[in-house]
Design a protein around this motif. Sequence first.
Motif, PDB file in Angstrom:
ATOM      1  N   LEU A 439      70.705  15.181  85.813  1.00  0.00           N
ATOM      2  CA  LEU A 439      70.169  15.256  87.226  1.00  0.00           C
ATOM      3  C   LEU A 439      69.806  16.769  87.551  1.00  0.00           C
ATOM      4  O   LEU A 439      69.031  16.806  88.443  1.00  0.00           O
ATOM      5  CB  LEU A 439      71.538  14.852  88.090  1.00  0.00           C
ATOM      6  N   ARG A 440      70.570  17.608  87.070  1.00  0.00           N
ATOM      7  CA  ARG A 440      69.983  19.029  87.052  1.00  0.00           C
ATOM      8  C   ARG A 440      68.549  19.331  86.744  1.00  0.00           C
ATOM      9  O   ARG A 440      67.877  20.106  87.625  1.00  0.00           O
ATOM     10  CB  ARG A 440      70.984  20.027  86.360  1.00  0.00           C
ATOM     11  N   ILE A 441      68.248  18.786  85.479  1.00  0.00           N
ATOM     12  CA  ILE A 441      67.039  18.896  85.175  1.00  0.00           C
ATOM     13  C   ILE A 441      66.068  18.164  86.195  1.00  0.00           C
ATOM     14  O   ILE A 441      64.826  18.634  86.354  1.00  0.00           O
ATOM     15  CB  ILE A 441      66.851  18.144  83.650  1.00  0.00           C
ATOM     16  N   LEU A 442      66.366  17.049  86.467  1.00  0.00           N
ATOM     17  CA  LEU A 442      65.504  16.014  87.401  1.00  0.00           C
ATOM     18  C   LEU A 442      65.322  16.818  88.649  1.00  0.00           C
ATOM     19  O   LEU A 442      64.250  16.709  89.321  1.00  0.00           O
ATOM     20  CB  LEU A 442      66.265  14.832  87.751  1.00  0.00           C
ATOM     21  N   PHE A 443      66.320  17.125  89.376  1.00  0.00           N
ATOM     22  CA  PHE A 443      66.239  17.904  90.783  1.00  0.00           C
ATOM     23  C   PHE A 443      65.847  19.524  90.802  1.00  0.00           C
ATOM     24  O   PHE A 443      65.443  19.964  91.998  1.00  0.00           O
ATOM     25  CB  PHE A 443      67.480  17.538  91.456  1.00  0.00           C
ATOM     26  N   LEU A 444      66.168  20.299  89.838  1.00  0.00           N
ATOM     27  CA  LEU A 444      66.163  21.542  89.836  1.00  0.00           C
ATOM     28  C   LEU A 444      64.988  22.221  89.143  1.00  0.00           C
ATOM     29  O   LEU A 444      64.751  23.331  89.119  1.00  0.00           O
ATOM     30  CB  LEU A 444      67.445  22.435  89.415  1.00  0.00           C
ATOM     31  N   THR A 445      64.282  21.374  88.205  1.00  0.00           N
ATOM     32  CA  THR A 445      63.281  21.869  87.624  1.00  0.00           C
ATOM     33  C   THR A 445      61.746  21.394  88.186  1.00  0.00           C
ATOM     34  O   THR A 445      61.722  20.239  88.935  1.00  0.00           O
ATOM     35  CB  THR A 445      63.099  21.259  86.052  1.00  0.00           C
ATOM     36  N   HIS A 446      61.126  22.450  88.191  1.00  0.00           N
ATOM     37  CA  HIS A 446      59.901  22.238  88.987  1.00  0.00           C
ATOM     38  C   HIS A 446      59.034  20.825  88.645  1.00  0.00           C
ATOM     39  O   HIS A 446      58.803  20.005  89.471  1.00  0.00           O
ATOM     40  CB  HIS A 446      58.880  23.458  89.097  1.00  0.00           C
ATOM     41  N   THR A 447      58.857  20.942  87.447  1.00  0.00           N
ATOM     42  CA  THR A 447      58.202  19.459  86.929  1.00  0.00           C
ATOM     43  C   THR A 447      59.139  18.846  85.915  1.00  0.00           C
ATOM     44  O   THR A 447      59.050  19.035  84.593  1.00  0.00           O
ATOM     45  CB  THR A 447      56.753  19.875  86.285  1.00  0.00           C
ATOM     46  N   PRO A 448      59.961  18.091  86.382  1.00  0.00           N
ATOM     47  CA  PRO A 448      61.056  17.480  85.364  1.00  0.00           C
ATOM     48  C   PRO A 448      60.147  16.387  84.502  1.00  0.00           C
ATOM     49  O   PRO A 448      59.467  15.602  84.805  1.00  0.00           O
ATOM     50  CB  PRO A 448      61.846  16.831  86.253  1.00  0.00           C
ATOM     51  N   PRO A 449      60.589  16.522  83.179  1.00  0.00           N
ATOM     52  CA  PRO A 449      60.088  15.403  82.146  1.00  0.00           C
ATOM     53  C   PRO A 449      60.517  14.115  82.549  1.00  0.00           C
ATOM     54  O   PRO A 449      61.460  13.791  82.608  1.00  0.00           O
ATOM     55  CB  PRO A 449      60.637  15.990  80.740  1.00  0.00           C
ATOM     56  N   PRO A 450      59.509  13.183  82.348  1.00  0.00           N
ATOM     57  CA  PRO A 450      59.751  11.700  82.910  1.00  0.00           C
ATOM     58  C   PRO A 450      60.799  11.179  82.005  1.00  0.00           C
ATOM     59  O   PRO A 450      61.552  10.425  82.474  1.00  0.00           O
ATOM     60  CB  PRO A 450      58.274  10.961  82.531  1.00  0.00           C
ATOM     61  N   GLU A 451      60.945  11.601  80.808  1.00  0.00           N
ATOM     62  CA  GLU A 451      62.046  10.739  79.950  1.00  0.00           C
ATOM     63  C   GLU A 451      63.414  11.188  80.225  1.00  0.00           C
ATOM     64  O   GLU A 451      64.448  10.519  79.943  1.00  0.00           O
ATOM     65  CB  GLU A 451      61.806  11.234  78.215  1.00  0.00           C
ATOM     66  N   LYS A 452      63.729  12.158  81.094  1.00  0.00           N
ATOM     67  CA  LYS A 452      65.106  12.535  81.547  1.00  0.00           C
ATOM     68  C   LYS A 452      65.618  11.483  82.851  1.00  0.00           C
ATOM     69  O   LYS A 452      66.674  11.451  83.170  1.00  0.00           O
ATOM     70  CB  LYS A 452      65.254  13.969  82.403  1.00  0.00           C
ATOM     71  N   LEU A 453      64.547  10.714  83.510  1.00  0.00           N
ATOM     72  CA  LEU A 453      64.969   9.652  84.190  1.00  0.00           C
ATOM     73  C   LEU A 453      65.682   8.592  83.515  1.00  0.00           C
ATOM     74  O   LEU A 453      66.524   7.811  84.191  1.00  0.00           O
ATOM     75  CB  LEU A 453      63.836   9.417  84.983  1.00  0.00           C
ATOM     76  N   SER A 454      65.323   8.083  82.419  1.00  0.00           N
ATOM     77  CA  SER A 454      65.811   6.873  81.683  1.00  0.00           C
ATOM     78  C   SER A 454      67.380   6.871  81.480  1.00  0.00           C
ATOM     79  O   SER A 454      68.148   6.056  81.594  1.00  0.00           O
ATOM     80  CB  SER A 454      65.198   6.705  80.354  1.00  0.00           C
ATOM     81  N   PRO A 455      67.876   8.078  81.178  1.00  0.00           N
ATOM     82  CA  PRO A 455      69.315   8.209  80.797  1.00  0.00           C
ATOM     83  C   PRO A 455      70.020   8.026  82.115  1.00  0.00           C
ATOM     84  O   PRO A 455      71.247   7.274  82.261  1.00  0.00           O
ATOM     85  CB  PRO A 455      69.793   9.467  80.390  1.00  0.00           C
ATOM     86  N   VAL A 456      69.509   8.425  83.212  1.00  0.00           N
ATOM     87  CA  VAL A 456      70.137   8.377  84.647  1.00  0.00           C
ATOM     88  C   VAL A 456      70.388   6.786  85.129  1.00  0.00           C
ATOM     89  O   VAL A 456      71.355   6.382  85.121  1.00  0.00           O
ATOM     90  CB  VAL A 456      69.624   9.093  85.566  1.00  0.00           C
TER      91      VAL A 456
END
Length: 509
Positions: A439-456
Amino acid sequence: MAVIPELQVTFWMDKAVTWGQATSLSARLDTTKHLNSLRSFLQQLLEKLQSMSSTAEAMKNLPFVGQFLGRLCWNPYVTADGESSRLLLQCVWHLYSVNPQNAVERRANEWIQNLLYHLTSEEEGSVGHALEKHSGSLNQHYYSETLKKMVALLTEEVSMNRISSTPFTERCSCNRLRAVSVACVPLVTCPLVAPLTGALLKHQVSCGCSHLSEEFIEAVSTAWLSKKLVIEDLAVIALWCHSLSSLERAVLSLLESVLSDQGSVMQSLEKTVTDSLLPKASALHCHLSLLVNDVFRNVLMTMEENLAVRSLIQVFTACFLQIRTDQNPEVRAASILHSVKYTMFSLFTEVPKQAWLQHLRWIRELVQEILQRRAVFETWFLLVQCGHWVDAAAELLVSVGSEESEPLLFLLTFYHHPTNRGHQNTQQTMVAREAWSHLRILFLTHTPPPEKLSPVQELLSSMFSTNLVLRLLLNFAVFSQASASSVSEVIQKVNYCIQLVESKMHESD
């Protein structure tokens, strides 16, 4: 105490018989003519009754008293007179027995209940109907005015502590108070009687006896819970001091209202809890607080996964602490003796926001310490009560680094998974940390990598730590500095999973 002369008794008995219900003009005029002297005789009779140790003794020494008082109560021109009505009522309740010992006293109690009901009844054959029939007065007006007058007189008697034992009697004042409470049973939902109901509940007796009838307590409790009775807050709290079973019913009623309609109730949960008066009662009386907590503890033990129950307990505790603080800020700290409770029961307003992280570290250390020497459930119950600090931990997890997150994730994990039913605590902590990292990567990164959404999405749909992950997600969405468009995009992508989670949560509840 001087004996009442027989000639005087005969005179007034003859008058009561002659007057009857004052149906004739001559009877009405004669009643009005003798009211002043009748009051004097009633005062003399009252003092005589006060000297008796029991109803049986009174009936033996004053065999005329029941018939005499009964006849006067049927005369609307006597009962409409304030002073005469007051003396009549005092004489009647001095004949009531809290614990009738024989048939005479049992019959006297039944007669008193019927007589008092007759005085305030609107039914045909009552005093009000007699007045309407023979004088043309409106029955409803007579009923309302008579009831107001009786309530005012009795409320004054109770509030001013005039219903009391006299120096020359062995009878406790509870007898008279109980007689009044019995008379109120069929009238507790009548707004005109509310002042008397409150006065009876708040009246203090020094003998330690129960001065209110069980029927009265039950009627008041039922009427208040069904919102058919409005009395002041202190009277309701006094009711619970008289009857712990009434308090338990009130707690269960609050729980039922929260669980039966969670959607609407949860939106105004603080108002619902405050209006229940339970936090105020708990803050004023320690023994009531213990019972309320016992009920919450037992319910939580059987409904561990129900978030509505946890929210209710959390809001109740916050309201309780705020009332205690408002009462006397200096006393509250002294009243919570245990350092664990004092630290955990601190309000947000007592701890600066920049000190929240340190405060939460202390709470984590205290929780870990007491976990080693107390039951897990009791420790968790404390944390649920102080769930506002769990909210703070979830909020801080949006902005802290990896090292600072450890105590916060521990509290969040323990709050959502206090036991090891089908899982291990260490495994839950790992899940929480994994979700937090993604979630930190998804919300705190300017352009979060799409693959980070799948684990959530996988964690949300697994039902393994659904509530915990969903809580983290919502906190990141609310408190992160991410743009509205980025937050909206993430929420839209996990929307299906959230809907799936909600449906599973409803099924589990």
